[in-house]
Design a protein around this motif. Structure first.
Motif, PDB file in Angstrom:
ATOM      1  N   SER A  28     -34.906  -9.996 -31.003  1.00 35.12           N
ATOM      2  CA  SER A  28     -35.948 -11.021 -31.076  1.00 35.12           C
ATOM      3  C   SER A  28     -35.840 -11.988 -29.901  1.00 35.12           C
ATOM      4  O   SER A  28     -34.765 -12.288 -29.414  1.00 35.12           O
ATOM      5  CB  SER A  28     -35.865 -11.770 -32.410  1.00 35.12           C
ATOM      6  OG  SER A  28     -34.606 -12.350 -32.564  1.00 35.12           O
ATOM      7  N   VAL A  41     -40.619 -10.321 -28.534  1.00 38.59           N
ATOM      8  CA  VAL A  41     -40.359  -9.635 -29.793  1.00 38.59           C
ATOM      9  C   VAL A  41     -40.250 -10.675 -30.897  1.00 38.59           C
ATOM     10  O   VAL A  41     -39.497 -11.641 -30.763  1.00 38.59           O
ATOM     11  CB  VAL A  41     -39.050  -8.809 -29.716  1.00 38.59           C
ATOM     12  CG1 VAL A  41     -38.726  -8.177 -31.061  1.00 38.59           C
ATOM     13  CG2 VAL A  41     -39.154  -7.749 -28.631  1.00 38.59           C
ATOM     14  N   SER A  42     -41.024 -10.478 -31.962  1.00 42.06           N
ATOM     15  CA  SER A  42     -40.976 -11.413 -33.080  1.00 42.06           C
ATOM     16  C   SER A  42     -39.661 -11.257 -33.833  1.00 42.06           C
ATOM     17  O   SER A  42     -38.865 -10.374 -33.546  1.00 42.06           O
ATOM     18  CB  SER A  42     -42.154 -11.144 -34.026  1.00 42.06           C
ATOM     19  OG  SER A  42     -41.996  -9.875 -34.641  1.00 42.06           O
ATOM     20  N   VAL A  43     -39.461 -12.108 -34.791  1.00 38.64           N
ATOM     21  CA  VAL A  43     -38.249 -12.047 -35.613  1.00 38.64           C
ATOM     22  C   VAL A  43     -38.194 -10.689 -36.304  1.00 38.64           C
ATOM     23  O   VAL A  43     -39.193 -10.184 -36.804  1.00 38.64           O
ATOM     24  CB  VAL A  43     -38.247 -13.187 -36.657  1.00 38.64           C
ATOM     25  CG1 VAL A  43     -37.059 -13.090 -37.583  1.00 38.64           C
ATOM     26  CG2 VAL A  43     -38.271 -14.529 -35.949  1.00 38.64           C
ATOM     27  N   LEU A  44     -37.007 -10.115 -36.310  1.00 45.28           N
ATOM     28  CA  LEU A  44     -36.812  -8.817 -36.934  1.00 45.28           C
ATOM     29  C   LEU A  44     -36.937  -8.901 -38.440  1.00 45.28           C
ATOM     30  O   LEU A  44     -36.457  -9.854 -39.058  1.00 45.28           O
ATOM     31  CB  LEU A  44     -35.427  -8.273 -36.588  1.00 45.28           C
ATOM     32  CG  LEU A  44     -35.149  -8.000 -35.126  1.00 45.28           C
ATOM     33  CD1 LEU A  44     -33.657  -7.774 -34.915  1.00 45.28           C
ATOM     34  CD2 LEU A  44     -35.938  -6.812 -34.656  1.00 45.28           C
ATOM     35  N   PHE A  50     -39.977  -4.653 -36.150  1.00 44.75           N
ATOM     36  CA  PHE A  50     -40.416  -5.823 -35.401  1.00 44.75           C
ATOM     37  C   PHE A  50     -41.769  -5.536 -34.759  1.00 44.75           C
ATOM     38  O   PHE A  50     -42.213  -4.401 -34.668  1.00 44.75           O
ATOM     39  CB  PHE A  50     -39.397  -6.238 -34.340  1.00 44.75           C
ATOM     40  CG  PHE A  50     -39.096  -5.191 -33.296  1.00 44.75           C
ATOM     41  CD1 PHE A  50     -39.875  -5.080 -32.143  1.00 44.75           C
ATOM     42  CD2 PHE A  50     -38.039  -4.317 -33.457  1.00 44.75           C
ATOM     43  CE1 PHE A  50     -39.598  -4.121 -31.177  1.00 44.75           C
ATOM     44  CE2 PHE A  50     -37.751  -3.357 -32.492  1.00 44.75           C
ATOM     45  CZ  PHE A  50     -38.526  -3.259 -31.356  1.00 44.75           C
ATOM     46  N   GLY A  52     -44.580  -7.486 -31.617  1.00 41.54           N
ATOM     47  CA  GLY A  52     -44.625  -8.477 -30.558  1.00 41.54           C
ATOM     48  C   GLY A  52     -45.701  -8.148 -29.553  1.00 41.54           C
ATOM     49  O   GLY A  52     -46.686  -7.476 -29.879  1.00 41.54           O
ATOM     50  N   ARG A 147     -32.739 -11.156 -21.077  1.00 40.88           N
ATOM     51  CA  ARG A 147     -33.298 -12.212 -21.934  1.00 40.88           C
ATOM     52  C   ARG A 147     -33.785 -13.364 -21.066  1.00 40.88           C
ATOM     53  O   ARG A 147     -33.105 -13.789 -20.138  1.00 40.88           O
ATOM     54  CB  ARG A 147     -32.254 -12.698 -22.928  1.00 40.88           C
ATOM     55  CG  ARG A 147     -32.838 -13.712 -23.908  1.00 40.88           C
ATOM     56  CD  ARG A 147     -31.865 -14.083 -24.997  1.00 40.88           C
ATOM     57  NE  ARG A 147     -31.518 -13.013 -25.902  1.00 40.88           N
ATOM     58  CZ  ARG A 147     -32.304 -12.561 -26.883  1.00 40.88           C
ATOM     59  NH1 ARG A 147     -33.506 -13.063 -27.055  1.00 40.88           N
ATOM     60  NH2 ARG A 147     -31.882 -11.616 -27.677  1.00 40.88           N
TER      61      ARG A 147
END
Length: 149
Positions: A28, A41-44, A50, A52, A147
């Motif tokens: 995420s 990526v959204s919260v798992l 996921f 996104g 990241r």
């Protein structure tokens, strides 16, 4: 007595160290690829799923590509500190009927410095007009994502 105290301090320091394999790699968040693409990526979900969005960078060379949805799945990071993952991107193109999909398959790594990277293999597929055109409808490549902080 002095060497025993040193040994105790050294043992405690080593026990407190966390190796990269023990650090958890979570998918995420926001990522940038080595070609300048950006992925969010959204919260798992609890099941590792996921969703996104994905936006190609300048290396894609196509200003007609819009921010596109992605959906995927990751191994349980509670069980595997450097999990594998897969996701697909369904490309949204401005003023185009062309159909394109990309499947990514990779693994999330934690380096000795604590930095997370995603190493992925991808297959981009475009619609072919006929079986005779099938040979040129799939491209393959690799991406490394870092990241965004």
């Amino acid at each position: 007595m002095g060497s025993n105290a040193f040994s105790l301090v050294l043992a405690l320091a080593l026990a407190a160290c966390v190796t990269p394999a023990e650090r958890k790699c979570l998918l995420s968040g926001s990522w940038r690829s080595n070609t300048g693409c950006r992925m969010v990526v959204s919260v798992l979900g609890k099941d590792g799923s996921f969703s996104g969005s994905y936006l190609p960078g300048p290396a894609a060379g196509n200003s007609e590509i819009l921010t596109s949805p992605l959906e995927g799945s990751q191994q349980d990071a509670r069980l595997v500190p450097q999990p594998t993952f897969s996701f697909t991107v369904r490309w949204r193109l401005r003023d185009s009927e062309t159909v394109r999909m990309t499947a990514f398959l990779g693994q999330c790594y934690v380096g000795t410095n604590g930095e997370e990277t995603l190493h992925a293999l991808w297959l981009l597929r475009e619609a072919a007009d006929s079986p005779a055109e099938d040979w040129k409808a799939t491209r393959i490549g690799t991406s490394v994502f870092s990241r965004i902080k």
